[in-house]
Scaffold this motif. Structure first.
Motif, short mmCIF file in Angstrom:
data_model
loop_
_atom_site.label_atom_id
_atom_site.label_comp_id
_atom_site.label_asym_id
_atom_site.label_seq_id
_atom_site.Cartn_x
_atom_site.Cartn_y
_atom_site.Cartn_z
N ARG A 253 0.83 -1.21 0.00
CA ARG A 253 0.00 0.00 0.00
C ARG A 253 0.86 1.26 0.00
O ARG A 253 0.54 2.26 0.66
N ALA A 254 1.98 1.20 -0.75
CA ALA A 254 2.92 2.32 -0.79
C ALA A 254 2.47 3.33 -1.84
O ALA A 254 2.83 3.22 -3.01
N LYS A 255 1.69 4.29 -1.40
CA LYS A 255 1.15 5.33 -2.29
C LYS A 255 1.27 6.68 -1.59
O LYS A 255 0.77 6.85 -0.48
N GLY A 256 1.93 7.61 -2.27
CA GLY A 256 2.07 8.94 -1.69
C GLY A 256 2.82 8.90 -0.38
O GLY A 256 3.92 8.36 -0.28
N LYS A 257 2.21 9.43 0.68
CA LYS A 257 2.85 9.49 1.99
C LYS A 257 2.75 8.18 2.75
O LYS A 257 3.44 7.98 3.75
N ARG A 258 1.90 7.26 2.30
CA ARG A 258 1.53 6.11 3.12
C ARG A 258 2.20 4.82 2.67
O ARG A 258 2.46 4.62 1.49
N PHE A 259 2.46 3.95 3.62
CA PHE A 259 2.84 2.57 3.34
C PHE A 259 2.58 1.74 4.59
O PHE A 259 2.37 2.27 5.68
N LEU A 260 2.60 0.43 4.43
CA LEU A 260 2.32 -0.50 5.52
C LEU A 260 3.33 -1.63 5.46
O LEU A 260 3.53 -2.22 4.39
N VAL A 261 3.97 -1.95 6.59
CA VAL A 261 4.96 -3.02 6.65
C VAL A 261 4.38 -4.16 7.48
O VAL A 261 4.03 -3.97 8.64
N LEU A 262 4.30 -5.36 6.89
CA LEU A 262 3.73 -6.50 7.61
C LEU A 262 4.73 -7.62 7.85
O LEU A 262 4.37 -8.64 8.44
N ALA A 263 5.97 -7.46 7.41
CA ALA A 263 7.02 -8.44 7.69
C ALA A 263 8.38 -7.78 7.53
O ALA A 263 8.55 -6.89 6.70
N GLY A 264 9.33 -8.18 8.35
CA GLY A 264 10.71 -7.72 8.21
C GLY A 264 10.93 -6.25 8.50
O GLY A 264 11.83 -5.63 7.91
N GLU A 265 10.16 -5.68 9.42
CA GLU A 265 10.28 -4.23 9.68
C GLU A 265 11.63 -3.87 10.29
O GLU A 265 12.02 -2.69 10.29
N ASP A 266 12.39 -4.85 10.81
CA ASP A 266 13.70 -4.57 11.40
C ASP A 266 14.71 -4.05 10.38
O ASP A 266 15.73 -3.47 10.76
N ARG A 267 14.45 -4.26 9.09
CA ARG A 267 15.38 -3.75 8.06
C ARG A 267 15.17 -2.26 7.77
O ARG A 267 16.01 -1.65 7.12
N LEU A 268 14.08 -1.69 8.22
CA LEU A 268 13.78 -0.30 7.85
C LEU A 268 14.62 0.69 8.64
O LEU A 268 14.83 0.54 9.85
N VAL A 269 15.09 1.71 7.94
CA VAL A 269 15.73 2.86 8.56
C VAL A 269 14.77 4.03 8.38
O VAL A 269 14.51 4.46 7.25
N TRP A 270 14.24 4.52 9.48
CA TRP A 270 13.17 5.54 9.41
C TRP A 270 13.82 6.92 9.33
O TRP A 270 14.00 7.61 10.33
N ASP A 271 14.15 7.35 8.11
CA ASP A 271 14.87 8.61 7.94
C ASP A 271 14.13 9.60 7.05
O ASP A 271 14.73 10.49 6.47
N ALA A 272 12.80 9.43 6.93
CA ALA A 272 11.99 10.37 6.16
C ALA A 272 10.76 10.74 6.96
O ALA A 272 10.18 9.90 7.67
N ASP A 273 10.37 11.98 6.87
CA ASP A 273 9.16 12.47 7.53
C ASP A 273 7.98 12.31 6.56
O ASP A 273 7.96 12.99 5.52
N PRO A 274 7.03 11.43 6.86
CA PRO A 274 5.91 11.26 5.94
C PRO A 274 5.18 12.55 5.63
O PRO A 274 4.68 12.74 4.51
N ALA A 275 5.12 13.46 6.58
CA ALA A 275 4.41 14.72 6.36
C ALA A 275 5.08 15.56 5.28
O ALA A 275 4.43 16.39 4.63
#
Length: 293
Positions: A253-275
């Motif tokens: 569901r990666a569209k525009g500002k939104r996305f949803l992670v349902l597996a393997g979230e430990d690989r993500l580096v949260w370095d962007a502000d969705p807003a």
């Protein structure tokens, strides 16, 4: 966006891939509409007919090699002796230096949810958990936003004809190989074949698709040893279950500002502000309407 960002991308001006037909619109006016072509392509391995695929007809050698790889009929240690496309026979003949018990593999057949009738042969599910995925790989959320924008604003056959799926091999925030086809499994296989024939490693790569995150998509991505799979569309329960079993990062569901992670979230580096992320332009949102085809 510069075309140079892509090693390969769709060519919406390739008139071999579509035809123009007459029709009428909602107001009864005569119109001309471009529609995608479908062609049969028969794949042979060591002289044995494996399958006849329905495809748009571009990159037949990549499709054949990628299909055989994703069915585990062609393995990393095998040597490709030859890959020959016969346009008149609508066939690709692949020869490898290994013997496979193709009868046994083809007796184990699972029809998948893929459009144009996807199929998985052999013991792929039995070997699924043994495929190594890079546990040290990381995927930045800023890359996700950049990739979505670049891919969904790139020229494509879908924007010309509709009725088609797209898949993209990516590295960090760069889309590398963009393939389209009437079945998303064909588009995946073309990328797998391109990687094999051009010696591209899965290390540091991610995979983007416009279609649903089904069991088939997860199985193929794991077979390719790519640790991150992203889609504009949603998930199936078995797709999520298999992704968690394999340690695959699954983003939907990666569209525009939104996305949803349902597996393997430990690989993500949260370095962007969705807003601060851009909303999709109207053209890209229309493109997303195909995602559940």
């Amino acid at each position: 966006m510069e075309d140079s960002e892509f090693l390969v991308r769709p060519d919406p001006d390739d008139d071999r891939l579509f035809r123009v037909v007459d029709g009428v619109d909602q107001d009864g006016r005569r119109i001309e509409a471009p529609i995608i072509n479908e062609r049969p392509l028969t794949l042979y391995l060591n002289g044995r007919r494996i399958v006849t695929a329905v495809t748009i007809g571009d990159y037949p050698e990549y499709l054949a090699v990628g299909y055989l790889m994703n069915q585990a009929m062609l393995r990393p240690e095998d040597t490709l002796v030859s890959v020959e496309h016969d346009p008149e026979a609508r066939a690709v003949r692949v020869v490898i230096d290994a013997d496979r018990d193709l009868d046994a593999m083809m007796s184990k057949r699972t029809h998948t949810s893929g459009c144009a009738l996807g199929t998985v042969y052999g013991d792929i599910l039995e070997r699924f958990a043994d495929v190594p995925l890079d546990t040290q790989a990381r995927f930045h959320t800023r890359w996700l936003y950049a990739l979505s924008k670049k891919i969904n604003t790139a020229p494509s056959l879908y924007l010309t004809t509709g009725a088609i799926h797209g898949c993209v091999l990516c590295e960090e925030d760069r889309p590398l190989v963009f393939m389209e086809d009437v079945g998303r499994h064909n588009a995946v296989d073309k990328i797998a074949g391109y990687m094999r024939l051009h010696g591209i490693s899965p290390r540091g790569k991610s995979f983007y698709t416009t279609g649903r995150l089904t069991s088939e998509m997860v199985m193929k991505c794991v077979q390719m040893e790519i640790p991150v799979l992203v889609s504009r569309s949603g998930f199936t329960a078995w797709g999520v279950e298999l992704a968690r079993e394999a340690g695959l990062t699954l983003i939907g569901r990666a569209k525009g500002k939104r996305f949803l992670v349902l597996a393997g979230e430990d690989r993500l580096v949260w370095d962007a502000d969705p807003a601060a992320a851009d909303e999709e332009p109207a053209r890209a949102r229309r493109k997303g309407s195909r995602s559940d085809d």
